[in-house]
Write a protein that holds these residues in place. Structure first.
Motif, short mmCIF file in Angstrom:
data_model
loop_
_atom_site.label_atom_id
_atom_site.label_comp_id
_atom_site.label_asym_id
_atom_site.label_seq_id
_atom_site.Cartn_x
_atom_site.Cartn_y
_atom_site.Cartn_z
N MET A 122 52.81 53.45 -19.17
CA MET A 122 52.21 54.38 -20.10
C MET A 122 51.15 53.62 -20.90
SD MET A 122 53.88 56.75 -23.13
CE MET A 122 55.13 57.35 -22.05
N PRO A 123 49.98 54.22 -21.11
CA PRO A 123 48.93 53.56 -21.89
C PRO A 123 49.42 53.23 -23.31
CG PRO A 123 48.03 55.45 -20.73
CD PRO A 123 49.52 55.50 -20.56
N ALA A 124 48.99 52.09 -23.81
CA ALA A 124 49.44 51.61 -25.13
C ALA A 124 49.16 52.63 -26.24
CB ALA A 124 48.77 50.27 -25.44
N VAL A 125 48.03 53.33 -26.17
CA VAL A 125 47.73 54.31 -27.23
C VAL A 125 48.77 55.42 -27.27
CG1 VAL A 125 45.26 53.83 -27.35
CG2 VAL A 125 46.07 55.63 -25.84
N LEU A 126 49.26 55.84 -26.10
CA LEU A 126 50.29 56.88 -26.08
C LEU A 126 51.63 56.35 -26.56
CD1 LEU A 126 49.64 58.98 -22.87
CD2 LEU A 126 49.08 59.52 -25.24
N VAL A 127 51.94 55.10 -26.22
CA VAL A 127 53.19 54.51 -26.71
C VAL A 127 53.18 54.50 -28.23
CG1 VAL A 127 54.56 52.39 -26.84
CG2 VAL A 127 53.60 53.12 -24.65
N ARG A 128 52.09 54.05 -28.83
CA ARG A 128 52.00 53.98 -30.30
C ARG A 128 52.01 55.38 -30.92
NH1 ARG A 128 50.51 48.88 -32.27
NH2 ARG A 128 49.78 49.85 -34.19
N TYR A 129 51.27 56.30 -30.34
CA TYR A 129 51.18 57.67 -30.85
C TYR A 129 52.55 58.35 -30.86
CZ TYR A 129 49.75 62.63 -30.92
OH TYR A 129 49.61 63.96 -31.22
N TRP A 130 53.25 58.31 -29.72
CA TRP A 130 54.54 58.98 -29.63
C TRP A 130 55.64 58.22 -30.37
CZ3 TRP A 130 54.75 63.82 -29.15
CH2 TRP A 130 53.75 64.48 -28.44
N THR A 131 55.49 56.89 -30.49
CA THR A 131 56.44 56.15 -31.33
C THR A 131 56.30 56.60 -32.78
OG1 THR A 131 56.40 54.25 -29.83
CG2 THR A 131 57.17 53.85 -32.08
N ALA A 132 55.07 56.85 -33.22
CA ALA A 132 54.86 57.37 -34.59
C ALA A 132 55.58 58.70 -34.78
CB ALA A 132 53.37 57.51 -34.88
N TRP A 133 55.48 59.60 -33.80
CA TRP A 133 56.13 60.91 -33.91
C TRP A 133 57.66 60.80 -33.86
CZ3 TRP A 133 54.30 65.41 -35.49
CH2 TRP A 133 52.92 65.63 -35.43
N ASN A 134 58.19 59.75 -33.25
CA ASN A 134 59.63 59.64 -33.05
C ASN A 134 60.32 58.65 -33.98
OD1 ASN A 134 59.95 61.55 -30.95
ND2 ASN A 134 59.22 60.07 -29.46
N THR A 135 59.59 57.88 -34.74
CA THR A 135 60.22 56.84 -35.55
C THR A 135 60.95 57.40 -36.77
OG1 THR A 135 59.89 54.70 -36.63
CG2 THR A 135 58.18 56.38 -37.00
N ASP A 136 62.01 56.71 -37.13
CA ASP A 136 62.71 57.03 -38.38
C ASP A 136 62.15 56.21 -39.54
OD1 ASP A 136 64.44 58.91 -37.22
OD2 ASP A 136 65.79 57.32 -36.53
N ASP A 137 61.32 55.23 -39.23
CA ASP A 137 60.71 54.36 -40.22
C ASP A 137 59.35 54.92 -40.63
OD1 ASP A 137 59.66 52.34 -41.80
OD2 ASP A 137 59.69 50.82 -40.21
N LEU A 138 59.34 55.76 -41.65
CA LEU A 138 58.08 56.40 -42.06
C LEU A 138 57.04 55.40 -42.53
CD1 LEU A 138 59.38 59.62 -43.84
CD2 LEU A 138 58.58 59.33 -41.50
N GLY A 139 57.48 54.24 -42.98
CA GLY A 139 56.53 53.20 -43.39
C GLY A 139 55.74 52.63 -42.23
N PHE A 143 60.38 63.61 -29.22
CA PHE A 143 59.46 64.02 -28.17
C PHE A 143 59.59 63.07 -27.00
CE2 PHE A 143 57.41 65.81 -31.94
CZ PHE A 143 57.17 67.09 -31.51
N GLU A 144 59.49 63.62 -25.79
CA GLU A 144 59.54 62.84 -24.56
C GLU A 144 58.39 63.26 -23.67
OE1 GLU A 144 63.29 63.95 -22.88
OE2 GLU A 144 64.45 62.73 -24.32
N ILE A 145 57.76 62.28 -23.02
CA ILE A 145 56.75 62.59 -22.01
C ILE A 145 57.50 63.12 -20.79
CG2 ILE A 145 54.93 61.66 -20.53
CD1 ILE A 145 54.21 61.68 -23.50
N ALA A 146 57.08 64.28 -20.29
CA ALA A 146 57.82 64.98 -19.23
C ALA A 146 57.06 65.05 -17.90
CB ALA A 146 58.17 66.39 -19.69
N SER A 147 55.97 64.30 -17.80
CA SER A 147 55.20 64.33 -16.56
C SER A 147 54.50 62.99 -16.38
CB SER A 147 54.14 65.44 -16.60
OG SER A 147 53.11 65.09 -17.51
N GLU A 148 53.86 62.85 -15.24
CA GLU A 148 52.98 61.71 -15.09
C GLU A 148 51.79 61.91 -16.02
OE1 GLU A 148 51.81 60.77 -11.11
OE2 GLU A 148 53.81 61.15 -10.32
N ILE A 149 51.15 60.82 -16.36
CA ILE A 149 49.96 60.89 -17.22
C ILE A 149 48.74 60.86 -16.31
CG2 ILE A 149 48.65 59.73 -19.02
CD1 ILE A 149 51.54 58.58 -19.82
#
Length: 135
Positions: free
Chosen positions: A1-18, A63-69
């Motif tokens: 998965m491209p790094a930008v998507l990893v960071r983007y979706w990690t932001a949406w899924n993190t419990d660490d708002l900071g 959120f989970e990625i449900a397809s190929e990118i």
């Protein structure tokens, strides 16, 4: 998965708002546009507020990625699922335009749907119709 998507979706899924500002800063252009049927805004400030609001009101959702990118011509598209306790509550599709220099997200069009929404008959595994619509 491209790094930008990893960071983007990690932001949406993190419990660490900071961690949200730093995650988004490495994935989304400062003047990025984000469009969703319920709200739209320009800039990482609006996106950060949306992520914080989401994580605060729905901490058990993920959120989970449900397809190929699919990546082509400076764009990515993929399907995603919104999940709670192992159950998919909503599906959606994102089409992302990347910045030509940084390769960061500069436009995100997010289109959620569930059984309450009506969409044209499509094969979700082959969404060539969307490329024709976006190009």
């Amino acid at each position: 998965m491209p790094a930008v998507l990893v960071r983007y979706w990690t932001a949406w899924n993190t419990d660490d708002l900071g961690a949200v500002p730093e995650l988004l800063a490495g994935a989304v252009s400062p003047d990025a546009e984000w469009n969703h049927p319920r709200e739209s805004f320009v800039g990482t400030g609006g996106l950060e507020a949306a992520v914080r609001r989401w994580r605060t009101t729905k901490p058990e959702y993920r959120f989970e990625i449900a397809s190929e990118i699919d990546r082509r011509d400076g764009r990515m598209r993929y399907r995603w699922n919104m999940v709670r306790r192992g159950r998919t509550l909503m599906e959606g599709l994102d089409v992302v335009t990347l910045d030509e220099v940084t390769d960061w997200m500069r436009d995100v069009s997010s289109m959620p749907w569930d059984e309450r929404h009506v969409f044209p008959a499509i094969n979700p595994d082959s969404m060539e119709w969307l490329w024709r619509w976006y190009i």
